[in-house]
Design a protein around this motif. Structure first.
Motif, PDB file in Angstrom:
ATOM      1  N   ALA A 148       1.034  -1.309   0.029  1.00 45.35           N
ATOM      2  CA  ALA A 148      -0.011  -0.070  -0.029  1.00 45.35           C
ATOM      3  C   ALA A 148       0.539   0.947  -0.319  1.00 45.35           C
ATOM      4  O   ALA A 148       0.885   2.468  -0.612  1.00 45.35           O
ATOM      5  CB  ALA A 148      -0.963   0.086   1.176  1.00 45.35           C
ATOM      6  N   GLU A 149       1.653   1.218   0.853  1.00 43.00           N
ATOM      7  CA  GLU A 149       3.148   2.227   0.739  1.00 43.00           C
ATOM      8  C   GLU A 149       3.358   2.748  -0.612  1.00 43.00           C
ATOM      9  O   GLU A 149       3.706   3.127  -1.011  1.00 43.00           O
ATOM     10  CB  GLU A 149       3.858   2.232   1.933  1.00 43.00           C
ATOM     11  CG  GLU A 149       4.656   4.011   2.250  1.00 43.00           C
ATOM     12  CD  GLU A 149       5.623   3.120   3.370  1.00 43.00           C
ATOM     13  OE1 GLU A 149       6.287   4.398   3.376  1.00 43.00           O
ATOM     14  OE2 GLU A 149       5.183   2.590   3.685  1.00 43.00           O
ATOM     15  N   ASP A 150       3.612   1.781  -1.097  1.00 43.30           N
ATOM     16  CA  ASP A 150       4.651   1.637  -2.599  1.00 43.30           C
ATOM     17  C   ASP A 150       3.551   1.852  -3.338  1.00 43.30           C
ATOM     18  O   ASP A 150       4.254   3.056  -4.248  1.00 43.30           O
ATOM     19  CB  ASP A 150       4.994   0.320  -2.949  1.00 43.30           C
ATOM     20  CG  ASP A 150       6.263  -0.050  -2.056  1.00 43.30           C
ATOM     21  OD1 ASP A 150       7.101   0.782  -1.655  1.00 43.30           O
ATOM     22  OD2 ASP A 150       6.887  -1.592  -2.502  1.00 43.30           O
ATOM     23  N   ALA A 151       2.071   1.674  -3.156  1.00 43.73           N
ATOM     24  CA  ALA A 151       1.229   2.131  -4.552  1.00 43.73           C
ATOM     25  C   ALA A 151       0.703   3.625  -4.467  1.00 43.73           C
ATOM     26  O   ALA A 151       0.353   4.251  -5.529  1.00 43.73           O
ATOM     27  CB  ALA A 151       0.462   1.305  -4.559  1.00 43.73           C
ATOM     28  N   ALA A 152       1.010   3.879  -2.497  1.00 39.92           N
ATOM     29  CA  ALA A 152       0.683   5.485  -3.135  1.00 39.92           C
ATOM     30  C   ALA A 152       2.064   6.356  -3.588  1.00 39.92           C
ATOM     31  O   ALA A 152       1.807   7.461  -3.928  1.00 39.92           O
ATOM     32  CB  ALA A 152       0.578   5.707  -0.920  1.00 39.92           C
ATOM     33  N   GLU A 153       2.812   5.615  -3.059  1.00 34.00           N
ATOM     34  CA  GLU A 153       4.061   7.088  -3.312  1.00 34.00           C
ATOM     35  C   GLU A 153       4.145   6.696  -4.707  1.00 34.00           C
ATOM     36  O   GLU A 153       4.268   7.910  -5.224  1.00 34.00           O
ATOM     37  CB  GLU A 153       5.409   5.707  -2.763  1.00 34.00           C
ATOM     38  CG  GLU A 153       6.486   6.885  -3.238  1.00 34.00           C
ATOM     39  CD  GLU A 153       7.898   5.921  -2.775  1.00 34.00           C
ATOM     40  OE1 GLU A 153       8.822   6.647  -3.168  1.00 34.00           O
ATOM     41  OE2 GLU A 153       8.259   5.771  -1.396  1.00 34.00           O
ATOM     42  N   THR A 154       3.807   5.578  -5.539  1.00 39.33           N
ATOM     43  CA  THR A 154       3.966   5.782  -6.876  1.00 39.33           C
ATOM     44  C   THR A 154       2.628   6.745  -7.816  1.00 39.33           C
ATOM     45  O   THR A 154       3.192   7.193  -8.825  1.00 39.33           O
ATOM     46  CB  THR A 154       3.564   3.920  -7.803  1.00 39.33           C
ATOM     47  OG1 THR A 154       4.243   3.394  -6.818  1.00 39.33           O
ATOM     48  CG2 THR A 154       2.783   4.158  -9.172  1.00 39.33           C
ATOM     49  N   ILE A 155       1.101   6.682  -6.779  1.00 35.30           N
ATOM     50  CA  ILE A 155       0.873   7.654  -7.110  1.00 35.30           C
ATOM     51  C   ILE A 155       1.048   9.323  -6.726  1.00 35.30           C
ATOM     52  O   ILE A 155       0.973  10.093  -8.396  1.00 35.30           O
ATOM     53  CB  ILE A 155      -0.537   7.339  -6.889  1.00 35.30           C
ATOM     54  CG1 ILE A 155      -1.659   6.059  -7.215  1.00 35.30           C
ATOM     55  CG2 ILE A 155      -1.583   8.711  -7.086  1.00 35.30           C
ATOM     56  CD1 ILE A 155      -2.433   5.510  -6.586  1.00 35.30           C
ATOM     57  N   GLU A 156       1.733   9.526  -5.628  1.00 36.98           N
ATOM     58  CA  GLU A 156       2.163  10.687  -5.679  1.00 36.98           C
ATOM     59  C   GLU A 156       3.109  11.909  -6.735  1.00 36.98           C
ATOM     60  O   GLU A 156       2.728  12.309  -7.061  1.00 36.98           O
ATOM     61  CB  GLU A 156       2.791  10.504  -4.140  1.00 36.98           C
ATOM     62  CG  GLU A 156       1.167  10.543  -3.021  1.00 36.98           C
ATOM     63  CD  GLU A 156       1.914  10.523  -2.008  1.00 36.98           C
ATOM     64  OE1 GLU A 156       1.647   9.739  -0.668  1.00 36.98           O
ATOM     65  OE2 GLU A 156       2.993   9.677  -1.265  1.00 36.98           O
ATOM     66  N   THR A 157       4.247   9.904  -6.293  1.00 41.14           N
ATOM     67  CA  THR A 157       5.124  10.506  -7.736  1.00 41.14           C
ATOM     68  C   THR A 157       5.037  11.241  -9.183  1.00 41.14           C
ATOM     69  O   THR A 157       5.209  12.064  -9.850  1.00 41.14           O
ATOM     70  CB  THR A 157       6.648   9.142  -7.601  1.00 41.14           C
ATOM     71  OG1 THR A 157       6.587   9.216  -6.563  1.00 41.14           O
ATOM     72  CG2 THR A 157       7.802  10.154  -8.585  1.00 41.14           C
ATOM     73  N   THR A 158       3.809   9.962  -9.433  1.00 46.05           N
ATOM     74  CA  THR A 158       3.023  10.294 -10.542  1.00 46.05           C
ATOM     75  C   THR A 158       2.874  12.323 -10.681  1.00 46.05           C
ATOM     76  O   THR A 158       2.809  12.279 -11.472  1.00 46.05           O
ATOM     77  CB  THR A 158       1.843   8.749 -11.629  1.00 46.05           C
ATOM     78  OG1 THR A 158       3.000   7.961 -11.650  1.00 46.05           O
ATOM     79  CG2 THR A 158       2.015   9.441 -12.481  1.00 46.05           C
ATOM     80  N   ALA A 159       1.938  11.825 -10.017  1.00 47.24           N
ATOM     81  CA  ALA A 159       1.293  13.495  -9.623  1.00 47.24           C
ATOM     82  C   ALA A 159       2.329  14.442  -9.870  1.00 47.24           C
ATOM     83  O   ALA A 159       1.854  15.595 -10.610  1.00 47.24           O
ATOM     84  CB  ALA A 159      -0.276  13.377  -8.639  1.00 47.24           C
ATOM     85  N   HIS A 160       3.691  14.260  -9.259  1.00 47.43           N
ATOM     86  CA  HIS A 160       4.610  15.740  -9.175  1.00 47.43           C
ATOM     87  C   HIS A 160       4.773  15.470 -10.853  1.00 47.43           C
ATOM     88  O   HIS A 160       5.127  16.579 -10.922  1.00 47.43           O
ATOM     89  CB  HIS A 160       5.230  14.417  -8.068  1.00 47.43           C
ATOM     90  CG  HIS A 160       5.617  15.185  -6.523  1.00 47.43           C
ATOM     91  ND1 HIS A 160       5.028  16.412  -6.655  1.00 47.43           N
ATOM     92  CD2 HIS A 160       4.728  14.564  -5.488  1.00 47.43           C
ATOM     93  CE1 HIS A 160       4.307  16.187  -4.759  1.00 47.43           C
ATOM     94  NE2 HIS A 160       4.795  15.213  -4.661  1.00 47.43           N
ATOM     95  N   ALA A 161       5.124  13.774 -11.088  1.00 52.72           N
ATOM     96  CA  ALA A 161       5.695  14.561 -12.833  1.00 52.72           C
ATOM     97  C   ALA A 161       5.003  15.095 -13.443  1.00 52.72           C
ATOM     98  O   ALA A 161       4.626  15.631 -14.178  1.00 52.72           O
ATOM     99  CB  ALA A 161       5.971  12.806 -13.328  1.00 52.72           C
ATOM    100  N   LEU A 162       3.376  14.768 -13.841  1.00 52.11           N
ATOM    101  CA  LEU A 162       2.444  15.033 -14.267  1.00 52.11           C
ATOM    102  C   LEU A 162       2.506  16.694 -13.621  1.00 52.11           C
ATOM    103  O   LEU A 162       1.426  17.137 -14.993  1.00 52.11           O
ATOM    104  CB  LEU A 162       0.980  14.137 -14.104  1.00 52.11           C
ATOM    105  CG  LEU A 162       0.397  14.555 -14.974  1.00 52.11           C
ATOM    106  CD1 LEU A 162       0.471  13.691 -16.548  1.00 52.11           C
ATOM    107  CD2 LEU A 162      -1.631  13.471 -14.495  1.00 52.11           C
ATOM    108  N   ALA A 163       2.432  17.262 -13.430  1.00 53.83           N
ATOM    109  CA  ALA A 163       2.843  18.817 -12.585  1.00 53.83           C
ATOM    110  C   ALA A 163       3.434  19.749 -13.682  1.00 53.83           C
ATOM    111  O   ALA A 163       2.732  20.863 -13.870  1.00 53.83           O
ATOM    112  CB  ALA A 163       2.679  19.192 -11.179  1.00 53.83           C
ATOM    113  N   TYR A 164       3.970  19.096 -14.364  1.00 54.57           N
ATOM    114  CA  TYR A 164       5.012  19.716 -15.410  1.00 54.57           C
ATOM    115  C   TYR A 164       4.198  19.726 -16.882  1.00 54.57           C
ATOM    116  O   TYR A 164       4.238  19.837 -17.508  1.00 54.57           O
ATOM    117  CB  TYR A 164       5.907  18.917 -15.463  1.00 54.57           C
ATOM    118  CG  TYR A 164       7.315  19.680 -14.558  1.00 54.57           C
ATOM    119  CD1 TYR A 164       7.472  19.860 -14.083  1.00 54.57           C
ATOM    120  CD2 TYR A 164       7.315  18.117 -13.464  1.00 54.57           C
ATOM    121  CE1 TYR A 164       8.653  20.661 -13.112  1.00 54.57           C
ATOM    122  CE2 TYR A 164       8.406  18.399 -12.377  1.00 54.57           C
ATOM    123  CZ  TYR A 164       8.810  19.490 -11.985  1.00 54.57           C
ATOM    124  OH  TYR A 164       9.930  19.720 -10.757  1.00 54.57           O
ATOM    125  N   ALA A 165       2.929  18.932 -16.629  1.00 52.44           N
ATOM    126  CA  ALA A 165       2.483  18.783 -17.666  1.00 52.44           C
ATOM    127  C   ALA A 165       1.232  20.083 -18.718  1.00 52.44           C
ATOM    128  O   ALA A 165       1.759  20.244 -19.720  1.00 52.44           O
ATOM    129  CB  ALA A 165       1.564  17.957 -18.232  1.00 52.44           C
TER     130      ALA A 165
END
Length: 131
Positions: free
Chosen positions: A46-63
């Motif tokens: 669950a922690e890995d999945a939450a971190e994946t979503i957070e990191t992806t959202a941070h990356a998508l913030a550059y769009a």
């Protein structure tokens, strides 16, 4: 009016595709479980999945210039989910958008580090030995 180019920067399209595939496989792994049960999740998963979503959202913030503001509810929802699951809060970011401390993932033996891309060394012919 199209805001995004047709072709992504090197590696972005492939990594986004791989992330989408991994998310589909993860969903397929947990979908058979009843929604009333934990769904086969462990604390680490669950922690890995939450971190994946957070990191992806941070990356998508550059769009898009306002993407970070638009994605703020995602971070708020994940913070709430982390609290409800008894998981530690996500890593705080510095003003540069980088984690204030190195990212760690559920298993303390594993650490994610920023990888610097360097060009590969030129291939060398095998050394000749004379006898």
């Amino acid at each position: 009016m199209e805001l995004l180019p047709t072709i992504a920067a090197p590696g972005v399209g492939e990594r986004a595709d791989a992330a989408a595939d991994a998310a589909c496989h993860l969903y397929d792994a947990v979908a058979p479980w009843s929604s009333a049960e934990p769904g086969g999740w462990s604390r680490t998963a669950a922690e890995d999945a939450a971190e994946t979503i957070e990191t992806t959202a941070h990356a998508l913030a550059y769009a898009h210039p306002r993407a970070e503001v638009i994605l703020a509810p995602v971070h708020a929802a994940l913070a709430d989910l982390r609290r409800r699951l008894g998981l530690p809060p996500s890593d705080q970011l510095t003003a540069d958008g980088l984690p204030a401390t190195p990212r760690t993932v559920g298993n303390p033996r594993r650490t994610r580090r920023v990888r610097l891309l360097t060009p590969p060394l030129p291939r060398q012919p095998p050394a000749r030995t004379t006898s």
